[in-house]
Design a protein around this motif. Structure first.
Motif, PDB file in Angstrom:
ATOM      1  N   LEU A 275       0.748  -1.206  -0.041  1.00 13.63           N
ATOM      2  CA  LEU A 275      -0.129   0.122  -0.027  1.00 13.63           C
ATOM      3  C   LEU A 275       0.885   1.237   0.000  1.00 13.63           C
ATOM      4  N   ARG A 276       1.972   1.221   0.741  1.00 13.87           N
ATOM      5  CA  ARG A 276       2.665   2.304   1.212  1.00 13.87           C
ATOM      6  C   ARG A 276       3.313   2.667  -0.377  1.00 13.87           C
ATOM      7  N   CYS A 277       3.864   1.692  -0.786  1.00 15.29           N
ATOM      8  CA  CYS A 277       4.720   1.764  -2.120  1.00 15.29           C
ATOM      9  C   CYS A 277       3.748   2.328  -3.281  1.00 15.29           C
ATOM     10  N   GLY A 278       2.518   1.592  -3.407  1.00 16.73           N
ATOM     11  CA  GLY A 278       1.388   2.254  -4.290  1.00 16.73           C
ATOM     12  C   GLY A 278       1.175   3.536  -4.321  1.00 16.73           C
ATOM     13  N   LEU A 279       0.791   3.933  -3.209  1.00 12.92           N
ATOM     14  CA  LEU A 279       0.284   5.294  -2.844  1.00 12.92           C
ATOM     15  C   LEU A 279       1.455   6.368  -3.280  1.00 12.92           C
ATOM     16  N   GLU A 280       2.608   6.114  -3.008  1.00 11.69           N
ATOM     17  CA  GLU A 280       3.725   6.852  -3.240  1.00 11.69           C
ATOM     18  C   GLU A 280       3.642   6.990  -4.722  1.00 11.69           C
ATOM     19  N   PHE A 281       3.638   5.678  -5.449  1.00 11.92           N
ATOM     20  CA  PHE A 281       3.777   5.940  -6.816  1.00 11.92           C
ATOM     21  C   PHE A 281       2.610   6.502  -7.717  1.00 11.92           C
ATOM     22  N   PHE A 282       1.439   6.041  -7.234  1.00 18.54           N
ATOM     23  CA  PHE A 282       0.199   6.903  -8.005  1.00 18.54           C
ATOM     24  C   PHE A 282      -0.346   8.025  -7.548  1.00 18.54           C
ATOM     25  N   SER A 283      -0.065   8.148  -6.162  1.00 23.41           N
ATOM     26  CA  SER A 283      -0.642   9.465  -5.034  1.00 23.41           C
ATOM     27  C   SER A 283      -2.048   8.796  -4.728  1.00 23.41           C
ATOM     28  N   PRO A 284      -2.395   9.294  -3.635  1.00 24.24           N
ATOM     29  CA  PRO A 284      -3.617   9.221  -2.875  1.00 24.24           C
ATOM     30  C   PRO A 284      -5.039   9.447  -3.846  1.00 24.24           C
ATOM     31  N   LYS A 285      -4.585  10.225  -4.711  1.00 25.88           N
ATOM     32  CA  LYS A 285      -5.592  10.700  -5.734  1.00 25.88           C
ATOM     33  C   LYS A 285      -6.206   9.662  -6.481  1.00 25.88           C
ATOM     34  N   GLN A 286      -5.317   8.874  -6.832  1.00 23.47           N
ATOM     35  CA  GLN A 286      -5.441   7.864  -7.979  1.00 23.47           C
ATOM     36  C   GLN A 286      -5.566   6.373  -7.493  1.00 23.47           C
ATOM     37  N   VAL A 287      -6.043   6.454  -6.175  1.00 21.16           N
ATOM     38  CA  VAL A 287      -6.312   5.093  -5.493  1.00 21.16           C
ATOM     39  C   VAL A 287      -7.539   4.767  -4.772  1.00 21.16           C
ATOM     40  N   VAL A 288      -8.329   3.788  -5.166  1.00 24.82           N
ATOM     41  CA  VAL A 288      -9.532   3.655  -4.347  1.00 24.82           C
ATOM     42  C   VAL A 288      -9.520   2.521  -3.656  1.00 24.82           C
ATOM     43  N   PHE A 289     -10.221   2.503  -2.423  1.00 28.21           N
ATOM     44  CA  PHE A 289     -10.490   1.381  -1.751  1.00 28.21           C
ATOM     45  C   PHE A 289     -11.072   0.245  -2.413  1.00 28.21           C
ATOM     46  N   ALA A 290     -10.418  -1.011  -2.115  1.00 25.93           N
ATOM     47  CA  ALA A 290     -11.120  -2.297  -2.655  1.00 25.93           C
ATOM     48  C   ALA A 290     -10.701  -3.367  -1.593  1.00 25.93           C
ATOM     49  N   THR A 291     -11.437  -4.389  -1.690  1.00 23.73           N
ATOM     50  CA  THR A 291     -11.078  -5.735  -0.699  1.00 23.73           C
ATOM     51  C   THR A 291     -10.757  -6.845  -1.292  1.00 23.73           C
ATOM     52  N   ASP A 292     -11.310  -7.152  -2.626  1.00 25.49           N
ATOM     53  CA  ASP A 292     -11.435  -8.344  -3.331  1.00 25.49           C
ATOM     54  C   ASP A 292     -12.374  -9.388  -2.898  1.00 25.49           C
ATOM     55  N   CYS A 293     -13.154  -8.849  -2.150  1.00 24.86           N
ATOM     56  CA  CYS A 293     -14.301  -9.563  -1.582  1.00 24.86           C
ATOM     57  C   CYS A 293     -15.081 -10.422  -2.226  1.00 24.86           C
ATOM     58  N   PRO A 294     -15.178 -11.752  -2.281  1.00 25.57           N
ATOM     59  CA  PRO A 294     -14.948 -12.416  -0.988  1.00 25.57           C
ATOM     60  C   PRO A 294     -13.903 -13.480  -0.935  1.00 25.57           C
ATOM     61  N   PHE A 295     -12.673 -12.978  -1.605  1.00 21.94           N
ATOM     62  CA  PHE A 295     -11.909 -14.112  -1.861  1.00 21.94           C
ATOM     63  C   PHE A 295     -10.611 -13.830  -0.931  1.00 21.94           C
ATOM     64  N   ASP A 296     -10.945 -14.142   0.450  1.00 26.23           N
ATOM     65  CA  ASP A 296     -10.086 -14.306   1.618  1.00 26.23           C
ATOM     66  C   ASP A 296     -10.159 -15.644   2.429  1.00 26.23           C
ATOM     67  N   PRO A 297      -9.419 -16.033   3.229  1.00 25.44           N
ATOM     68  CA  PRO A 297      -9.431 -17.217   3.991  1.00 25.44           C
ATOM     69  C   PRO A 297     -10.653 -17.459   4.650  1.00 25.44           C
ATOM     70  N   GLU A 298     -11.650 -16.326   5.045  1.00 26.67           N
ATOM     71  CA  GLU A 298     -12.603 -16.520   5.746  1.00 26.67           C
ATOM     72  C   GLU A 298     -13.873 -16.442   4.792  1.00 26.67           C
ATOM     73  N   GLY A 299     -13.707 -16.298   3.489  1.00 21.64           N
ATOM     74  CA  GLY A 299     -14.775 -16.438   2.509  1.00 21.64           C
ATOM     75  C   GLY A 299     -15.582 -15.146   2.725  1.00 21.64           C
ATOM     76  N   GLY A 300     -14.976 -14.083   2.919  1.00 21.40           N
ATOM     77  CA  GLY A 300     -15.859 -12.768   2.890  1.00 21.40           C
ATOM     78  C   GLY A 300     -15.428 -11.424   3.672  1.00 21.40           C
ATOM     79  N   PRO A 301     -15.449 -11.551   4.859  1.00 21.44           N
ATOM     80  CA  PRO A 301     -15.083 -10.693   5.854  1.00 21.44           C
ATOM     81  C   PRO A 301     -13.690 -10.303   6.252  1.00 21.44           C
ATOM     82  N   MET A 302     -12.933 -10.880   6.137  1.00 22.11           N
ATOM     83  CA  MET A 302     -11.658 -10.814   6.389  1.00 22.11           C
ATOM     84  C   MET A 302     -10.718  -9.495   6.267  1.00 22.11           C
ATOM     85  N   PHE A 303     -10.837  -9.429   4.691  1.00 25.43           N
ATOM     86  CA  PHE A 303     -10.363  -8.361   3.933  1.00 25.43           C
ATOM     87  C   PHE A 303     -11.041  -7.111   4.225  1.00 25.43           C
TER      88      PHE A 303
END
Length: 339
Positions: A275-303
């Motif tokens: 995250l830190r690396c990507g935000l420095e490269f693209f800047s916070p203005k070109q980054v959106v929140f995303a979780t990839d839900c539901p592809f986590d070890p708990e099948g949805g809520p973890m990420f």
């Protein structure tokens, strides 16, 4: 704080059932069959009760439509997916304020028709493409009308998801990728390769207003900023059978400056260094929140828990945090901010 998950995945039940019918190899869709939140809307809504400030922009989960259905059947699958996501949005607008249209990329005329229908009639806020179309690159001229229409006709953002399977080996002497390398490292490579093809094929010169959201924080690009910066400033010096040096001279910007025109999301499975690396490269203005839900070890809520923890641990300003969590998405989707 309000959270708009700009890359959450769904397989609406009607589409899911049809996909299972068409899939020739049930092993290829093994994982999708074991995650109820992916196809059971009630299960998803119940999960989301634990996150009252959280909303999802719906995108169709992989596998790509064109991997499941041939060009005669893929338009029907795209219509089913888009109709279903629009219905979910209309039934639960407080949870799912928007959806992204899926297209039958192996049938370009039908894809253009479905894009128009999904955007103008169903109200889709963008389109999703995968990093290749059954092995063909996105900068293949046959696919150009899709990008041109998305940007110049409809002015909507484009979501790009990696597509690569175990059938693409890591070594020329082998027939398949082992140890899920095709996913862990193959997907970031796949995304980075697609981005690079777009940069050097002149996408941003021809479509300077293109807004393309790269999944998983721009993949390898931020970490290799030196290679796409000073490294690609020497573009062509390693190649003798192509006039890449001439191409570099004709480019209006440095290669790295084109790469910085992409958007990225925070779907990095909760890792903070990326995250830190990507935000420095693209800047916070070109980054959106995303979780990839539901592809986590708990099948949805973890990420949904761990990715905000990682973001909040970066010590960002309120302005940057709000931008990442919801304001950038609302701007991209041209949706009002009732906050």
């Amino acid at each position: 704080m309000r959270q708009i998950d700009s890359y959450s995945h769904i397989l609406p039940r009607a589409y899911f059932d049809r996909m299972a019918e068409l899939a020739k190899d049930k092993g290829a869709i093994k994982r999708w069959l074991t995650i109820p939140v992916l196809y059971d809307l009630d299960a998803r809504l119940k999960m989301m009760e634990d996150f009252p400030d959280y909303q999802q922009i719906l995108t169709l989960s992989s596998p790509p439509i064109e991997m499941i259905a041939g060009p005669e059947q893929s338009p029907e699958m795209a219509r089913l997916a888009n109709d279903s996501m629009a219905e979910i949005r209309d039934q639960h607008p407080d949870k799912f304020p928007a959806f992204v249209a899926s297209l039958p990329m192996n049938n370009v005329p039908a894809a253009l028709e479905e894009m128009e229908r999904a955007i103008t009639k169903l109200g889709a806020k963008g389109i999703q493409v995968f990093t290749n179309v059954n092995g063909r690159p996105l900068d293949d001229e046959e696919f150009w009308p899709i990008f041109d229409a998305a940007v110049n006709k409809y002015d909507v953002p484009i979501w790009m998801h990696p597509a690569r399977g175990a059938n693409m080996p890591d070594y020329a002497s082998e027939k398949k990728s082992k140890f899920e390398i095709w996913w862990t490292f193959g997907w970031p490579y796949e995304t980075s390769a697609a981005m690079t093809r777009m940069v050097f094929s002149g996408f941003f010169d021809k479509l300077p207003n293109m807004k393309l959201i790269t999944h998983h924080m721009g993949a390898m690009i931020p970490f290799f900023d030196g290679r796409v910066g000073p490294g690609l400033d020497q573009f062509g010096s390693r190649t003798s059978d192509e006039d890449y040096e001439g191409l570099l001279k004709r480019m209006a910007k440095r290669p790295i400056d084109y790469f910085k025109m992409f958007y990225a999301d925070t779907a990095l499975a909760g890792g903070q260094a990326g995250l830190r690396c990507g935000l420095e490269f693209f800047s916070p203005k070109q980054v959106v929140f995303a979780t990839d839900c539901p592809f986590d070890p708990e099948g949805g809520p973890m990420f949904i828990r761990t990715i905000p923890e990682a973001i909040d641990g970066l010590g960002l300003s309120k302005e940057d945090s709000e931008g990442i969590y919801f304001r950038n998405a609302l701007r991209l989707l041209k949706m009002p901010c009732d906050c």
